[in-house]
Design a protein around this motif. Structure first.
Motif, PDB file in Angstrom:
ATOM      1  N   THR A 114       0.779  -1.240   0.000  1.00 18.37           N
ATOM      2  CA  THR A 114       0.000   0.000   0.000  1.00 18.37           C
ATOM      3  C   THR A 114       0.809   1.286   0.000  1.00 18.37           C
ATOM      4  OG1 THR A 114      -0.093  -0.014   2.412  1.00 18.37           O
ATOM      5  CG2 THR A 114      -1.899  -1.119   1.228  1.00 18.37           C
ATOM      6  N   ARG A 115       2.096   1.248   0.363  1.00 18.82           N
ATOM      7  CA  ARG A 115       2.839   2.494   0.546  1.00 18.82           C
ATOM      8  C   ARG A 115       3.742   2.793  -0.643  1.00 18.82           C
ATOM      9  NH1 ARG A 115       4.184   1.768   7.048  1.00 18.82           N
ATOM     10  NH2 ARG A 115       1.985   1.878   7.711  1.00 18.82           N
ATOM     11  N   TYR A 116       3.845   4.080  -0.962  1.00 17.36           N
ATOM     12  CA  TYR A 116       4.527   4.505  -2.193  1.00 17.36           C
ATOM     13  C   TYR A 116       5.936   3.957  -2.301  1.00 17.36           C
ATOM     14  CZ  TYR A 116       6.554   7.439  -5.813  1.00 17.36           C
ATOM     15  OH  TYR A 116       7.188   7.874  -6.951  1.00 17.36           O
ATOM     16  N   GLU A 117       6.746   4.119  -1.283  1.00 15.39           N
ATOM     17  CA  GLU A 117       8.144   3.707  -1.370  1.00 15.39           C
ATOM     18  C   GLU A 117       8.261   2.225  -1.713  1.00 15.39           C
ATOM     19  OE1 GLU A 117      12.237   3.665   1.365  1.00 15.39           O
ATOM     20  OE2 GLU A 117      10.403   4.592   2.136  1.00 15.39           O
ATOM     21  N   ASP A 118       7.438   1.396  -1.080  1.00 18.07           N
ATOM     22  CA  ASP A 118       7.466  -0.046  -1.355  1.00 18.07           C
ATOM     23  C   ASP A 118       6.953  -0.350  -2.756  1.00 18.07           C
ATOM     24  OD1 ASP A 118       8.420  -0.750   1.244  1.00 18.07           O
ATOM     25  OD2 ASP A 118       6.375  -0.585   2.025  1.00 18.07           O
ATOM     26  N   VAL A 119       5.845   0.283  -3.143  1.00 16.72           N
ATOM     27  CA  VAL A 119       5.251   0.007  -4.453  1.00 16.72           C
ATOM     28  C   VAL A 119       6.232   0.357  -5.566  1.00 16.72           C
ATOM     29  CG1 VAL A 119       3.424   0.674  -6.072  1.00 16.72           C
ATOM     30  CG2 VAL A 119       2.864   0.253  -3.665  1.00 16.72           C
ATOM     31  N   ARG A 120       6.832   1.522  -5.494  1.00 22.48           N
ATOM     32  CA  ARG A 120       7.769   1.948  -6.539  1.00 22.48           C
ATOM     33  C   ARG A 120       8.981   1.015  -6.599  1.00 22.48           C
ATOM     34  NH1 ARG A 120      12.168   5.208  -7.868  1.00 22.48           N
ATOM     35  NH2 ARG A 120      11.822   6.549  -9.695  1.00 22.48           N
ATOM     36  N   SER A 133      -3.252   3.471  -3.912  1.00 23.27           N
ATOM     37  CA  SER A 133      -2.835   3.803  -2.550  1.00 23.27           C
ATOM     38  C   SER A 133      -1.526   4.577  -2.546  1.00 23.27           C
ATOM     39  CB  SER A 133      -2.687   2.529  -1.723  1.00 23.27           C
ATOM     40  OG  SER A 133      -2.272   2.825  -0.403  1.00 23.27           O
ATOM     41  N   ALA A 134      -0.572   4.145  -3.363  1.00 23.22           N
ATOM     42  CA  ALA A 134       0.717   4.844  -3.447  1.00 23.22           C
ATOM     43  C   ALA A 134       0.531   6.304  -3.834  1.00 23.22           C
ATOM     44  CB  ALA A 134       1.623   4.132  -4.452  1.00 23.22           C
ATOM     45  N   HIS A 135      -0.422   6.569  -4.717  1.00 23.42           N
ATOM     46  CA  HIS A 135      -0.659   7.933  -5.194  1.00 23.42           C
ATOM     47  C   HIS A 135      -1.281   8.840  -4.138  1.00 23.42           C
ATOM     48  CE1 HIS A 135      -0.634   6.791  -9.747  1.00 23.42           C
ATOM     49  NE2 HIS A 135       0.570   6.883  -9.227  1.00 23.42           N
ATOM     50  N   ARG A 136      -1.829   8.247  -3.086  1.00 19.75           N
ATOM     51  CA  ARG A 136      -2.424   9.051  -2.009  1.00 19.75           C
ATOM     52  C   ARG A 136      -1.603   8.940  -0.715  1.00 19.75           C
ATOM     53  NH1 ARG A 136      -7.735  10.935  -3.309  1.00 19.75           N
ATOM     54  NH2 ARG A 136      -7.939  10.724  -5.564  1.00 19.75           N
ATOM     55  N   ASP A 137      -0.356   8.536  -0.830  1.00 25.71           N
ATOM     56  CA  ASP A 137       0.494   8.335   0.341  1.00 25.71           C
ATOM     57  C   ASP A 137       1.063   9.683   0.799  1.00 25.71           C
ATOM     58  OD1 ASP A 137       2.317   7.635   2.275  1.00 25.71           O
ATOM     59  OD2 ASP A 137       3.241   6.019   1.113  1.00 25.71           O
ATOM     60  N   PRO A 138       0.703  10.169   1.995  1.00 24.34           N
ATOM     61  CA  PRO A 138       1.202  11.478   2.453  1.00 24.34           C
ATOM     62  C   PRO A 138       2.699  11.485   2.722  1.00 24.34           C
ATOM     63  CG  PRO A 138      -0.031  10.372   4.199  1.00 24.34           C
ATOM     64  CD  PRO A 138      -0.233   9.560   2.954  1.00 24.34           C
ATOM     65  N   ALA A 139       3.314  10.316   2.836  1.00 17.00           N
ATOM     66  CA  ALA A 139       4.760  10.264   3.005  1.00 17.00           C
ATOM     67  C   ALA A 139       5.488  10.652   1.722  1.00 17.00           C
ATOM     68  CB  ALA A 139       5.192   8.858   3.444  1.00 17.00           C
ATOM     69  N   GLN A 140       4.795  10.598   0.572  1.00 15.30           N
ATOM     70  CA  GLN A 140       5.396  10.939  -0.712  1.00 15.30           C
ATOM     71  C   GLN A 140       4.854  12.244  -1.282  1.00 15.30           C
ATOM     72  OE1 GLN A 140       7.870   9.671  -2.356  1.00 15.30           O
ATOM     73  NE2 GLN A 140       7.641  10.916  -4.212  1.00 15.30           N
ATOM     74  N   PHE A 141       3.545  12.476  -1.109  1.00 15.85           N
ATOM     75  CA  PHE A 141       2.906  13.642  -1.723  1.00 15.85           C
ATOM     76  C   PHE A 141       2.262  14.511  -0.645  1.00 15.85           C
ATOM     77  CE2 PHE A 141       2.562  10.153  -4.871  1.00 15.85           C
ATOM     78  CZ  PHE A 141       3.293  10.717  -5.916  1.00 15.85           C
ATOM     79  N   LYS A 142       2.571  15.788  -0.686  1.00 14.80           N
ATOM     80  CA  LYS A 142       1.919  16.719   0.234  1.00 14.80           C
ATOM     81  C   LYS A 142       0.453  16.881  -0.154  1.00 14.80           C
ATOM     82  CE  LYS A 142       2.125  21.481   1.922  1.00 14.80           C
ATOM     83  NZ  LYS A 142       2.783  22.812   1.790  1.00 14.80           N
TER      84      LYS A 142
END
Length: 411
Positions: A53-59, A327-336
Motif C-alpha cells: 500500500t505504501r509509495y516507497e514499497d510500491v515503486r 494507494s501509493a498515489h495518495r500516500d502522504p509520506a510521498q505527496f503533500k
C-alpha cells in the motif's frame, strides 16, 4: 476496516475485506496504508494475495527483479487469473527477461515520442468528428460516445483493424476487465471471440499487407522466423498475443484516463477554466490527473522468486503480490496533501504508467490522446457540466481498475 475469515482455506493471516475498496476506494486504502504496508486480501481472482500500500514499497517493487510476472512462478493453489489460450497468453504482461526484452524491443519503435507526435493531427481530427456528431444533442454519456470511442479508433488505425471489425471490441473488453456475475460465461465467450478475431486479422494481413503496425510485426515474424539463430524473433503465439495486448491495453486504460480526467476537471472549475484558456497547460496537468484519479488501481500481479520481506512481513516465494498504485498515489509520506488535485504543485513520480522495465509501452500515445481529447472538448463545449448529481455517478465494481460506468454531461 474489518477483517474477514480466511474463506480460501489457506494458511496465513485472515483476509482483509475488499468490499470497502469497491464501495469507497480512497478512504479504505488510507485505513489500510495507515495500518501497515502489506495486507492479505482476496485478489482479483478470489484467491489470497498480498496488497502493498505504501509509495516507497510500491515503486521499489515495480522494479525489483525478484518479482516475476511469468505465471509459471506462481506456487500451486495461488494465482489463477484469466483463462487465456496460449495464442493470447504469450504477451508482455506474462513475461520476464529475456523474453520480455526480446518482444518489447520489436514493438517499442512504434510508440516513440516522435512517431506518436506525427499522429497528433489525425487524432485531433477524430476528436473533432466525434464532437461534431454529438454537439447538436446538447447532452450525452461522454464515456460512451467520446472517451470510449476515440481510443479504439486510434489504436485500431495504428494496428490496421478494418472499420467493420471494431464494433464488438468494447463488449469483449468489458467482459474481460469487469466480469458480470450474472453472465458467468461472458468472459470465456469474449476470449473465444477475440482469439478468432486476431487469428483471422493476422491471416488477412499476411495475404494483403498494409502500412500499419500489425503488418510490420507480421513481416518481422515471417521474414526472420526461419533463420535459426533464435535471437530476437516472435513466435506465432507471441505475435497474436502482442496484437491482443496492444489493442486491449491501448483501449481500456485510455478510455478511463480521459473520462476520469474530465470528471476531475469538472470537480475543479478553476483549473478547468485555466486549461480552457491555455490548453498548453494540459501537458503538465497530465501527471497530476493520472496521479489523482488514474485508471490503474493495481499493478499487474507478481510472484516472488524467493521469500521476500516487505515492511517487516515475509511473503513466501510464489504467492501473489498486488501493488496498489491507487494507494501509493495518495500516500502522504510521498505527496503533500495527496487527496488534493492541484497541477500547480508540480508533483512528480506517479506510477500510473508503471516503473522499471515494464513501464507502459504506450505511454507517449496515452499522453497525446488525453491531451488532444481534453483540448478539443474544452474548446468546443465551454459550458460543459455534469448532467446528474455528482453522488449518482457509479464506479465499476472492481479492485483492479478505476473507471466510471458512465459520465452523463451537458453543454
Amino acid at each position: 476496516m474489518q477483517n474477514t475469515a480466511n474463506a480460501a482455506g489457506t494458511d496465513g493471516p485472515e483476509l482483509v475485506d475488499t468490499a470497502p475498496l469497491i464501495e469507497d476506494l480512497y478512504p479504505a486504502l488510507a485505513k489500510l496504508r495507515e495500518a501497515g504496508p502489506v495486507h492479505r486480501i482476496a485478489g482479483t481472482d478470489g484467491r489470497p494475495a498480498w496488497l502493498v500500500t505504501r509509495y516507497e514499497d510500491v515503486r521499489r517493487l515495480f522494479a525489483d527483479p525478484r518479482l516475476a510476472l511469468d505465471k509459471r512462478h506462481a506456487a500451486p493453489g495461488n494465482y489463477s487469473g484469466f483463462s487465456l489460450p496460449p495464442a493470447l497468453d504469450a504477451n508482455l504482461l506474462n513475461m520476464d527477461p529475456p523474453d520480455h526484452t526480446r518482444v518489447r524491443r520489436l514493438v517499442v519503435k512504434a510508440f516513440t515520442p516522435g512517431r506518436v507526435e506525427k499522429m497528433r493531427e489525425p487524432v485531433r481530427r477524430v476528436a473533432e468528428e466525434l464532437l461534431d456528431a454529438i454537439e447538436p444533442e446538447g447532452r450525452a454519456d461522454l464515456l460512451a460516445v467520446y472517451a470510449g470511442q476515440l481510443p479504439i479508433i486510434v489504436i485500431c488505425d495504428l494496428l490496421g483493424v478494418p472499420q467493420r471489425d471494431r464494433r464488438d471490441f468494447r463488449a469483449w473488453s468489458d467482459a474481460l476487465i469487469t466480469p458480470d456475475p450474472a453472465r458467468p460465461r461472458a468472459a470465456k465467450e469474449a476470449v473465444g471471440s477475440m482469439l478468432r478475431f486476431y487469428t483471422e486479422l493476422i491471416a488477412k494481413k499476411r495475404a494483403e499487407p498494409a502500412d500499419d503496425l500489425l503488418s510490420d510485426l507480421i513481416r518481422v515474424r515471417d521474414d526472420e522466423a526461419g533463420d535459426g539463430d533464435g535471437d530476437g524473433r516472435l513466435s506465432e503465439d507471441e505475435l497474436t498475443s502482442l496484437a491482443f495486448l496492444i489493442l486491449l491495453a491501448g483501449y481500456e486504460n485510455t478510455v478511463h484516463l480521459i473520462a476520469n480526467s474530465v470528471l476531475t476537471l469538472l470537480d475543479h472549475p478553476t483549473v478547468l477554466q485555466e486549461l480552457r484558456d491555455d490548453p498548453s497547460g494540459l501537458a503538465a496537468a497530465f501527471d497530476e490527473l493520472a496521479r489523482c484519479e488514474g485508471p490503474v488501481s493495481l499493478g499487474i500481479r507478481r510472484f516472488p522468486l524467493e521469500d521476500i520481506e516487505i515492511g517487516g512481513v515475509t511473503i513466501p516465494a510464489g504467492e501473489t503480490v498486488l501493488l496498489s498504485v491507487a494507494s501509493a498515489h495518495r500516500d502522504p509520506a510521498q505527496f503533500k496533501d495527496p487527496d488534493e488535485f492541484n497541477p500547480h504543485l508540480g508533483r512528480s513520480g506517479h506510477l500510473a504508467l508503471g516503473h522499471g522495465i515494464h513501464y507502459c509501452l504506450g505511454a507517449p500515445l496515452a499522453r497525446m490522446e488525453m491531451e488532444t481529447a481534453l483540448a478539443a472538448l474544452l474548446r468546443r463545449f465551454p459550458a460543459l457540466r455534469l448532467d446528474v448529481p455528482r453522488e449518482r455517478l457509479q464506479w465499476r465494481p472492481t479492485i483492479r481498475a478505476r473507471g466510471l460506468i458512465s459520465l452523463p454531461v451537458a453543454w
